[in-house]
Design a protein around this motif. Sequence first.
Motif, PDB file in Angstrom:
ATOM      1  N   LYS A 194      33.176  39.794  38.722  1.00 18.88           N
ATOM      2  CA  LYS A 194      31.545  39.713  38.876  1.00 18.88           C
ATOM      3  C   LYS A 194      31.423  39.815  40.605  1.00 18.88           C
ATOM      4  CE  LYS A 194      27.775  36.734  37.413  1.00 18.88           C
ATOM      5  NZ  LYS A 194      27.366  35.672  36.649  1.00 18.88           N
ATOM      6  N   LEU A 195      30.119  40.368  40.622  1.00 13.13           N
ATOM      7  CA  LEU A 195      29.800  40.567  42.045  1.00 13.13           C
ATOM      8  C   LEU A 195      28.432  39.356  42.206  1.00 13.13           C
ATOM      9  CD1 LEU A 195      29.323  41.940  44.791  1.00 13.13           C
ATOM     10  CD2 LEU A 195      27.638  43.274  43.717  1.00 13.13           C
ATOM     11  N   TYR A 217      26.550  41.203  37.985  1.00 16.33           N
ATOM     12  CA  TYR A 217      26.115  40.755  39.078  1.00 16.33           C
ATOM     13  C   TYR A 217      25.155  39.814  39.202  1.00 16.33           C
ATOM     14  CZ  TYR A 217      22.019  43.957  39.026  1.00 16.33           C
ATOM     15  OH  TYR A 217      20.953  44.595  38.505  1.00 16.33           O
TER      16      TYR A 217
END
Length: 280
Positions: free
Chosen positions: A223-224, A258
């Motif tokens: 995950k960003l 994100y």
Amino acid sequence: MLLRFRVALLAVVALIGGCAAGPADPVDVAAELAEDLSAIPGAMPVEPHLMSMTVDMSPDATDEQVRDAAHRVVRLAGDADYLGTVDLARPGPDAGASDSIRERTWTVRLHPPESAEDPDALTDILAIERLGGVRGITVIDGWPYVTIDSIEQFSDRFHGIRDLALFRDGGTYTLFSDEHLRIVHVPSRTSTEAIDVIIGIARDHPDAEVLLEAMTDGPQWPKLWVARLTPDEVADIDRLLRDPGLADADVEGHPLDYQLTTVGDDGPVYTEGTFGDVPH
């Protein structure tokens, strides 16, 4: 009868003598091992410690000397029955303030066997060292790490490292700064094109915190996270990441999440999405 008595007595004396000798003094073991390690060609003097020792290789030590030193360290530490850890390392150009891994170009743990890395990993580590602009190359529990000196070098170094055998199954790439950019790259989960976009975000937004996080084992879903943004920056990055051209950011087509964060009058404001706007 007398002969049997004498044999038994000698056995008892030998047993008592062995017990009296006891195990080797750990202080003596460390001191002797440090002396032997210091004698390795290309090695700098080693300080004896009970729990850990590091063999720093001279900046002038050749690749052949480094590889030979690795095998010597394994043999010497094993023969000495040393209970602590022994690392082989190369001091970085700014080393000297403390014994921090960040001040070493690379570090490899070679003893004890249960936590040691394969000395052959040094082949790739030395190749990365030759790229320049890197430090903190190490392997922890089988997962490799590297720190890259500047954002201008980040993309080139990433592409120069990712296909080496040591990093082929993934690795953590960190910019030498205060949490400006860190990428945990799992090749089976994040495409190199998506990594280039993430590096570009960090380059274009120097005040942001840009972190692509993932576990180093297990499911490894990434995950960003991008924080310290203005509302306008959130809108721009959200639009960039939702572009359909990034739908294959996950190499198997799964959604890659994100979260973008800005701070409003009432506290943090979060914007969630997926690369390429891929639905869950």
